[in-house]
Scaffold this motif. Sequence first.
Motif, PDB file in Angstrom:
ATOM      1  N   ILE A 201      25.107  33.816  43.822  1.00 20.35           N
ATOM      2  CA  ILE A 201      25.568  33.387  42.498  1.00 20.35           C
ATOM      3  C   ILE A 201      26.932  32.729  42.630  1.00 20.35           C
ATOM      4  CG2 ILE A 201      26.178  34.145  40.157  1.00 20.35           C
ATOM      5  CD1 ILE A 201      24.143  36.596  41.287  1.00 20.35           C
ATOM      6  N   PHE A 202      27.018  31.522  42.145  1.00 20.08           N
ATOM      7  CA  PHE A 202      28.272  30.767  42.172  1.00 20.08           C
ATOM      8  C   PHE A 202      28.798  30.743  40.745  1.00 20.08           C
ATOM      9  CE2 PHE A 202      31.030  27.097  42.336  1.00 20.08           C
ATOM     10  CZ  PHE A 202      31.534  27.094  43.629  1.00 20.08           C
ATOM     11  N   LEU A 203      29.901  31.445  40.563  1.00 18.43           N
ATOM     12  CA  LEU A 203      30.378  31.707  39.207  1.00 18.43           C
ATOM     13  C   LEU A 203      31.671  30.952  38.946  1.00 18.43           C
ATOM     14  CD1 LEU A 203      29.421  33.683  36.995  1.00 18.43           C
ATOM     15  CD2 LEU A 203      30.854  35.418  38.045  1.00 18.43           C
ATOM     16  N   ASN A 204      31.681  30.198  37.879  1.00 19.32           N
ATOM     17  CA  ASN A 204      32.900  29.500  37.487  1.00 19.32           C
ATOM     18  C   ASN A 204      33.352  30.105  36.166  1.00 19.32           C
ATOM     19  OD1 ASN A 204      34.925  27.680  37.044  1.00 19.32           O
ATOM     20  ND2 ASN A 204      33.593  25.965  36.554  1.00 19.32           N
ATOM     21  N   SER A 205      34.465  30.790  36.181  1.00 21.82           N
ATOM     22  CA  SER A 205      34.888  31.466  34.955  1.00 21.82           C
ATOM     23  C   SER A 205      36.408  31.532  34.880  1.00 21.82           C
ATOM     24  CB  SER A 205      34.304  32.874  34.909  1.00 21.82           C
ATOM     25  OG  SER A 205      34.819  33.584  33.821  1.00 21.82           O
ATOM     26  N   HIS A 206      36.896  31.524  33.631  1.00 26.18           N
ATOM     27  CA  HIS A 206      38.334  31.703  33.429  1.00 26.18           C
ATOM     28  C   HIS A 206      38.687  33.180  33.335  1.00 26.18           C
ATOM     29  CE1 HIS A 206      38.330  27.443  32.017  1.00 26.18           C
ATOM     30  NE2 HIS A 206      39.443  27.490  32.693  1.00 26.18           N
ATOM     31  N   LEU A 207      37.665  34.000  33.126  1.00 27.14           N
ATOM     32  CA  LEU A 207      37.921  35.417  32.890  1.00 27.14           C
ATOM     33  C   LEU A 207      38.096  36.137  34.222  1.00 27.14           C
ATOM     34  CD1 LEU A 207      35.285  35.910  30.077  1.00 27.14           C
ATOM     35  CD2 LEU A 207      37.742  35.690  29.804  1.00 27.14           C
ATOM     36  N   LEU A 208      39.357  36.243  34.653  1.00 22.04           N
ATOM     37  CA  LEU A 208      39.645  36.794  35.976  1.00 22.04           C
ATOM     38  C   LEU A 208      39.228  38.255  36.095  1.00 22.04           C
ATOM     39  CD1 LEU A 208      43.112  35.154  36.588  1.00 22.04           C
ATOM     40  CD2 LEU A 208      40.952  34.519  37.591  1.00 22.04           C
ATOM     41  N   SER A 209      39.381  38.981  34.993  1.00 20.53           N
ATOM     42  CA  SER A 209      39.011  40.398  35.056  1.00 20.53           C
ATOM     43  C   SER A 209      37.511  40.531  35.324  1.00 20.53           C
ATOM     44  CB  SER A 209      39.363  41.079  33.744  1.00 20.53           C
ATOM     45  OG  SER A 209      38.728  40.411  32.678  1.00 20.53           O
ATOM     46  N   GLU A 210      36.761  39.573  34.802  1.00 23.78           N
ATOM     47  CA  GLU A 210      35.312  39.594  34.998  1.00 23.78           C
ATOM     48  C   GLU A 210      34.954  39.248  36.440  1.00 23.78           C
ATOM     49  OE1 GLU A 210      33.216  38.457  31.292  1.00 23.78           O
ATOM     50  OE2 GLU A 210      32.498  36.922  32.670  1.00 23.78           O
ATOM     51  N   LEU A 211      35.637  38.233  36.956  1.00 25.06           N
ATOM     52  CA  LEU A 211      35.390  37.832  38.342  1.00 25.06           C
ATOM     53  C   LEU A 211      35.777  38.969  39.287  1.00 25.06           C
ATOM     54  CD1 LEU A 211      36.729  34.164  38.311  1.00 25.06           C
ATOM     55  CD2 LEU A 211      34.365  34.882  38.437  1.00 25.06           C
ATOM     56  N   GLU A 212      36.871  39.631  38.946  1.00 25.79           N
ATOM     57  CA  GLU A 212      37.355  40.736  39.771  1.00 25.79           C
ATOM     58  C   GLU A 212      36.288  41.826  39.890  1.00 25.79           C
ATOM     59  OE1 GLU A 212      41.760  42.235  39.699  1.00 25.79           O
ATOM     60  OE2 GLU A 212      40.593  43.317  38.200  1.00 25.79           O
ATOM     61  N   THR A 213      35.584  42.040  38.778  1.00 23.27           N
ATOM     62  CA  THR A 213      34.583  43.111  38.760  1.00 23.27           C
ATOM     63  C   THR A 213      33.369  42.756  39.611  1.00 23.27           C
ATOM     64  OG1 THR A 213      35.245  43.346  36.465  1.00 23.27           O
ATOM     65  CG2 THR A 213      33.367  44.644  37.161  1.00 23.27           C
ATOM     66  N   VAL A 214      32.925  41.491  39.521  1.00 25.09           N
ATOM     67  CA  VAL A 214      31.630  41.181  40.142  1.00 25.09           C
ATOM     68  C   VAL A 214      31.706  40.401  41.452  1.00 25.09           C
ATOM     69  CG1 VAL A 214      30.323  41.257  37.987  1.00 25.09           C
ATOM     70  CG2 VAL A 214      31.324  39.095  38.740  1.00 25.09           C
ATOM     71  N   CYS A 215      32.818  39.665  41.675  1.00 25.25           N
ATOM     72  CA  CYS A 215      32.799  38.727  42.806  1.00 25.25           C
ATOM     73  C   CYS A 215      33.110  39.393  44.135  1.00 25.25           C
ATOM     74  CB  CYS A 215      33.815  37.613  42.574  1.00 25.25           C
ATOM     75  SG  CYS A 215      33.251  36.468  41.362  1.00 25.25           S
TER      76      CYS A 215
ATOM     77  N   GLU B 103      56.343  61.188  44.788  1.00 31.45           N
ATOM     78  CA  GLU B 103      55.201  60.356  44.414  1.00 31.45           C
ATOM     79  C   GLU B 103      54.964  59.289  45.483  1.00 31.45           C
ATOM     80  OE1 GLU B 103      55.577  58.578  40.494  1.00 31.45           O
ATOM     81  OE2 GLU B 103      54.013  57.106  40.949  1.00 31.45           O
ATOM     82  N   VAL B 104      53.710  59.086  45.827  1.00 29.07           N
ATOM     83  CA  VAL B 104      53.343  57.977  46.730  1.00 29.07           C
ATOM     84  C   VAL B 104      52.122  57.307  46.115  1.00 29.07           C
ATOM     85  CG1 VAL B 104      52.591  57.293  49.043  1.00 29.07           C
ATOM     86  CG2 VAL B 104      54.177  59.218  48.770  1.00 29.07           C
ATOM     87  N   THR B 105      52.276  56.065  45.676  1.00 32.69           N
ATOM     88  CA  THR B 105      51.169  55.379  44.996  1.00 32.69           C
ATOM     89  C   THR B 105      50.918  54.015  45.634  1.00 32.69           C
ATOM     90  OG1 THR B 105      52.012  56.369  42.963  1.00 32.69           O
ATOM     91  CG2 THR B 105      50.295  54.673  42.713  1.00 32.69           C
ATOM     92  N   PRO B 106      49.768  53.849  46.280  1.00 27.93           N
ATOM     93  CA  PRO B 106      49.458  52.507  46.799  1.00 27.93           C
ATOM     94  C   PRO B 106      49.280  51.534  45.635  1.00 27.93           C
ATOM     95  CG  PRO B 106      48.020  54.169  47.754  1.00 27.93           C
ATOM     96  CD  PRO B 106      48.728  54.816  46.610  1.00 27.93           C
ATOM     97  N   ILE B 107      49.846  50.325  45.780  1.00 32.43           N
ATOM     98  CA  ILE B 107      49.708  49.297  44.726  1.00 32.43           C
ATOM     99  C   ILE B 107      48.898  48.139  45.309  1.00 32.43           C
ATOM    100  CG2 ILE B 107      50.926  47.719  43.160  1.00 32.43           C
ATOM    101  CD1 ILE B 107      53.446  49.452  43.674  1.00 32.43           C
ATOM    102  N   SER B 108      47.729  47.883  44.707  1.00 28.59           N
ATOM    103  CA  SER B 108      46.929  46.738  45.156  1.00 28.59           C
ATOM    104  C   SER B 108      47.155  45.592  44.187  1.00 28.59           C
ATOM    105  CB  SER B 108      45.442  47.084  45.171  1.00 28.59           C
ATOM    106  OG  SER B 108      45.188  47.956  46.220  1.00 28.59           O
ATOM    107  N   ASN B 109      47.208  44.375  44.723  1.00 31.93           N
ATOM    108  CA  ASN B 109      47.312  43.209  43.851  1.00 31.93           C
ATOM    109  C   ASN B 109      46.010  43.028  43.094  1.00 31.93           C
ATOM    110  OD1 ASN B 109      49.885  42.364  44.388  1.00 31.93           O
ATOM    111  ND2 ASN B 109      49.268  41.146  46.162  1.00 31.93           N
ATOM    112  N   SER B 110      46.108  42.712  41.831  1.00 32.75           N
ATOM    113  CA  SER B 110      44.891  42.387  41.087  1.00 32.75           C
ATOM    114  C   SER B 110      44.536  40.928  41.391  1.00 32.75           C
ATOM    115  CB  SER B 110      45.138  42.563  39.595  1.00 32.75           C
ATOM    116  OG  SER B 110      46.064  41.592  39.161  1.00 32.75           O
ATOM    117  N   LEU B 111      43.325  40.541  41.060  1.00 30.07           N
ATOM    118  CA  LEU B 111      42.906  39.156  41.279  1.00 30.07           C
ATOM    119  C   LEU B 111      43.804  38.211  40.484  1.00 30.07           C
ATOM    120  CD1 LEU B 111      40.915  37.197  42.547  1.00 30.07           C
ATOM    121  CD2 LEU B 111      39.386  37.586  40.638  1.00 30.07           C
ATOM    122  N   GLU B 112      44.173  38.676  39.302  1.00 29.36           N
ATOM    123  CA  GLU B 112      45.015  37.842  38.454  1.00 29.36           C
ATOM    124  C   GLU B 112      46.363  37.570  39.130  1.00 29.36           C
ATOM    125  OE1 GLU B 112      45.358  39.304  34.516  1.00 29.36           O
ATOM    126  OE2 GLU B 112      46.804  37.787  33.924  1.00 29.36           O
ATOM    127  N   GLU B 113      46.931  38.639  39.747  1.00 28.31           N
ATOM    128  CA  GLU B 113      48.225  38.465  40.428  1.00 28.31           C
ATOM    129  C   GLU B 113      48.087  37.497  41.606  1.00 28.31           C
ATOM    130  OE1 GLU B 113      50.432  42.713  39.597  1.00 28.31           O
ATOM    131  OE2 GLU B 113      48.733  42.620  40.951  1.00 28.31           O
TER     132      GLU B 113
END
Lengths: 317, 286
Positions: free
Chosen positions: A188-202, A299-309
């Motif tokens: 599936i080749f997905l073109n979308s502006h919704l980064l949160s959506e792409l983050e979930t499925v891509c 406290e020790v919390t790993p921080i991952s970059n989101s797709l948006e970042e």
Amino acid sequence: MTFLLAIETCQLTKTYQGQGGCRDISLAVPSGCIFGLLGPNGAGKSTLVKMLVGLLSPTSGEAKLLGRPIEDVSVRKKVGFLPETFRYHDWLSGEDLLRFHGSLFGMSSRETKARIPEVLHAVGLADQGSKRVGGYSKGMQQRIGLACALLPDPDLLFLDEPTSALDPIGRKEVRDLLASLRDRGKTIFLNSHLLSELETVCDQIAIIKKGQLLFQGDWRELAASGQQVKVVVNGDAPVDMISTPSPSHPAIRLHSQQVLTWDNSGYPLRKEWILTWNGDADVPALVKGLVDNGLSVYEVTPISNSLEELFLQYVSE
Amino acid sequence: MFAIARLTFWEASKKRVFFITFLLSAAFLSLYGLALRMLAQQMVTIIGPNSAQLIVKQILGQQVLGAGLYFASFLLALLALLASVGSIASEIENGLLQAIVSKPIQRREIVLGKFLGYGSLLVAYGIILFAGVISINWIYNQAALISMTPGRMIFGTLIFIMQPLVLLSVAMVFSTLVKTLPAGIASVMLFGLGVIGGFLEQIGSMVSRTDLMNIGIGISLIMPADALFRKLMSVIATTETNPLASLAAGPFGTAAPPSNVMLFYTILYILACLAISIYHFNKKDL
């Protein structure tokens, strides 16, 4: 036949009077994944998709879909496409529209008849097939467009903003549908502006800006490669230990620090550090090192970059 | 191609312009029939020698037949232009073609399918309209059809239905070149130019001005629809080709009927238009 790469482009270029469009796009999309195409408005995303599905002729370069050149229209028998402007013959019923698209795909009337209930069910229009497309809501029209794209059970599916007219429930349904298609080996080749959506499925993404390809690959690896960890400690901090790469901590850098609490005399008590790793973060070793140096770790919390970042990081460079 | 043709035929028959043209055609045939009936009643009252009565009947009959076929052609031309001019241009503009062009079909199949769809509708409608006009004349105006034979009838029908096909092919060219509105304007103007060309040629023939005739022929080569009408009249109405006979037939008569070469030229013209449409559509970025 199974292909290693579902989409392969080599210096694919489309310009309009020498301007705009996209240039020298060399893309490799593995089979059986959900691939997201990201870019700001006017970056050339739609131009790229339109070239791949035969709506635009490339100015130069080559491209292959499912191992065959894009000029070979027969490859499109196994390629579904949902355009961003999902306009269909609104005077037809949903089923008539699917029958028409079935004949365009070269499917026999028997095959089409068997597939229509399946695709209508898959897009959530099982009981709406006999209604006129013109009477559908925007969301339903997008769903019937998706049904048209799914009709030949395509190996490769191009979706241009597939959820733009859908409500949150509809978006979730489409995401689930895409995941199930991927599980069946579809690409599936997905073109979308919704980064949160792409983050979930891509699984993989490509980022383009001003017509140039900036990145392609597994975005989660990219996000993890510059991993950060937030650490909250108490005590005199041997900042040098971590702020300068050393043989014991070669990959750690202090990204930032701030004091969270002070004692009565104004002496800093609790501090927050943001540490950055160049490679994979070895959190247990870090904690051990901090404790060994007499620090109390709160406290020790790993921080991952989101797709948006990541996206913003790329396009703002 | 046939899937596109089927859908185009189906869609065109549902268009409002087709419904309006259908109503106008029904009104036209009714009024035309009424007028011919009244004319036939009036003819009976003409007093004079039999030969004079026959000449008056023939002159009036020719003019009425010419008028009927001319307006029928005009209605068909309107339908051909208005229904088909946006066939490709408007579907590019509204994005409808994106989901079709991306299918495993050649672009030429889309152009040919649309031509076939609109063409079959126009041919079917043209045959009904032509049969209507000829039937009314057969009932009330037999004097105008004295030279009619079954062969001429079939030949005339073929020429009649070629007129909308010419306009359809021109509309397809413009529809692949420019947007809907300019395509419509250009097609209608070209049709109008053809009508003027036809008149110039006829007038040139009546007053024996070769230069005027040549201008008319030149225009007919650019848009042969009116030349087809003149050819039709020469086949259906009369075998006379002298200026007096054409004067008798009035503005719809034929002083210099086009030869059969013009028919072959028209067929080539349609094919060339289709080839140009396919060429442009193949190059078109959607």
